[in-house]
Design an enzyme around this catalytic site. Sequence first.
Site, PDB file in Angstrom:
ATOM      1  CG  ASP A  74       0.747  -0.426   3.687  1.00  0.00           C
ATOM      2  OD1 ASP A  74       0.020  -1.349   4.042  1.00  0.00           O
ATOM      3  OD2 ASP A  74       1.863  -0.208   4.205  1.00  0.00           O
ATOM      4  CE  LYS A 108      -0.074  -3.904   2.155  1.00  0.00           C
ATOM      5  NZ  LYS A 108       1.194  -4.500   2.639  1.00  0.00           N
TER       6      LYS A 108
HETATM    7  P1  IMP Z   1       1.442   4.076   2.188  1.00  0.00           P
HETATM    8  O1  IMP Z   1       1.881   5.498   2.224  1.00  0.00           O
HETATM    9  O2  IMP Z   1       1.671   3.377   3.500  1.00  0.00           O
HETATM   10  O3  IMP Z   1       0.039   3.891   1.661  1.00  0.00           O
HETATM   11  O4  IMP Z   1       2.471   3.341   1.258  1.00  0.00           O
HETATM   12  C1  IMP Z   1       2.287   3.141  -0.073  1.00  0.00           C
HETATM   13  C2  IMP Z   1       3.582   2.676  -0.684  1.00  0.00           C
HETATM   14  O5  IMP Z   1       4.279   1.741   0.159  1.00  0.00           O
HETATM   15  C3  IMP Z   1       3.296   1.907  -1.949  1.00  0.00           C
HETATM   16  O6  IMP Z   1       3.249   2.783  -3.055  1.00  0.00           O
HETATM   17  C4  IMP Z   1       4.444   0.923  -2.001  1.00  0.00           C
HETATM   18  O7  IMP Z   1       5.544   1.502  -2.630  1.00  0.00           O
HETATM   19  C5  IMP Z   1       4.792   0.648  -0.555  1.00  0.00           C
HETATM   20  N1  IMP Z   1       4.149  -0.600  -0.069  1.00  0.00           N
HETATM   21  C6  IMP Z   1       3.121  -0.713   0.791  1.00  0.00           C
HETATM   22  N2  IMP Z   1       2.777  -1.993   1.004  1.00  0.00           N
HETATM   23  C7  IMP Z   1       3.606  -2.732   0.225  1.00  0.00           C
HETATM   24  C8  IMP Z   1       3.720  -4.149  -0.020  1.00  0.00           C
HETATM   25  O8  IMP Z   1       2.974  -5.011   0.492  1.00  0.00           O
HETATM   26  N3  IMP Z   1       4.692  -4.505  -0.896  1.00  0.00           N
HETATM   27  C9  IMP Z   1       5.516  -3.613  -1.513  1.00  0.00           C
HETATM   28  N4  IMP Z   1       5.430  -2.278  -1.313  1.00  0.00           N
HETATM   29  C10 IMP Z   1       4.478  -1.832  -0.452  1.00  0.00           C
END
Ligand code: IMP
Length: 175
Positions: free
Chosen positions: A102, A130
């Site tokens: 994300d 994403k």
């Molecule tokens: P980042 O550090 O923002 O890349 O977050 C990654 C983590 O956030 C993932 O491993 C998920 O656990 C959670 N996450 C991010 N987007 C989603 C989503 O659309 N649905 C559910 N969990 C998400």
Amino acid sequence: MADHHIEVMISEEEVNRRIRELGEQISRDYAGRQIHLICVLRGGSFFMCELAKRITVPVSLDFMSVSSYGGDTKSSGVVKIVKDLDDSIRDKEVLVVEDIIDSGRTLSYLMAMLQDRGPKSLHLCTLLDKPDRRVVDVDVDYTGFRIPDEFVVGYGLDYDQKYRNLPYIGVVKFD
Ligand code: IMP
Ligand code: MG
């Protein structure tokens, strides 16, 4: 939890087909080698199991748990190791298996930390990406699906710990 419902974004058949393709690609790329798969709990667990079954070179597994999200759909920006790996990754061909990238905060932190432990190689495989949401750059080697900026559940992904067991990728729609 606000009133909501789930709509299918990627069907069970599509997800399974793509995981089979990723398994074939990874098996070709790692031909003659052994892969040490690292599952990022809890979201990566369903994907890791299905992917591991489609990999034809020898595989070993380990698990770690980091947290960056509470019971919310927004990133807190805080990355904490909740459970570390059981085994050393020194000199191993490590492939990290994640559910979704994300902002990229979790993975950029994690990959840097793992690199410091001296693996022979270190690569990253994510079921979902994403890209529109990226805040921190992450090198992704294998991606299942690039998806738009929507909150998704299923195949290991949760909304407040629910829906991880859905066999497809669904979008949370708030009513
Ligand atoms: P980042 O550090 O923002 O890349 O977050 C990654 C983590 O956030 C993932 O491993 C998920 O656990 C959670 N996450 C991010 N987007 C989603 C989503 O659309 N649905 C559910 N969990 C998400
Ligand atoms: Mg996760």
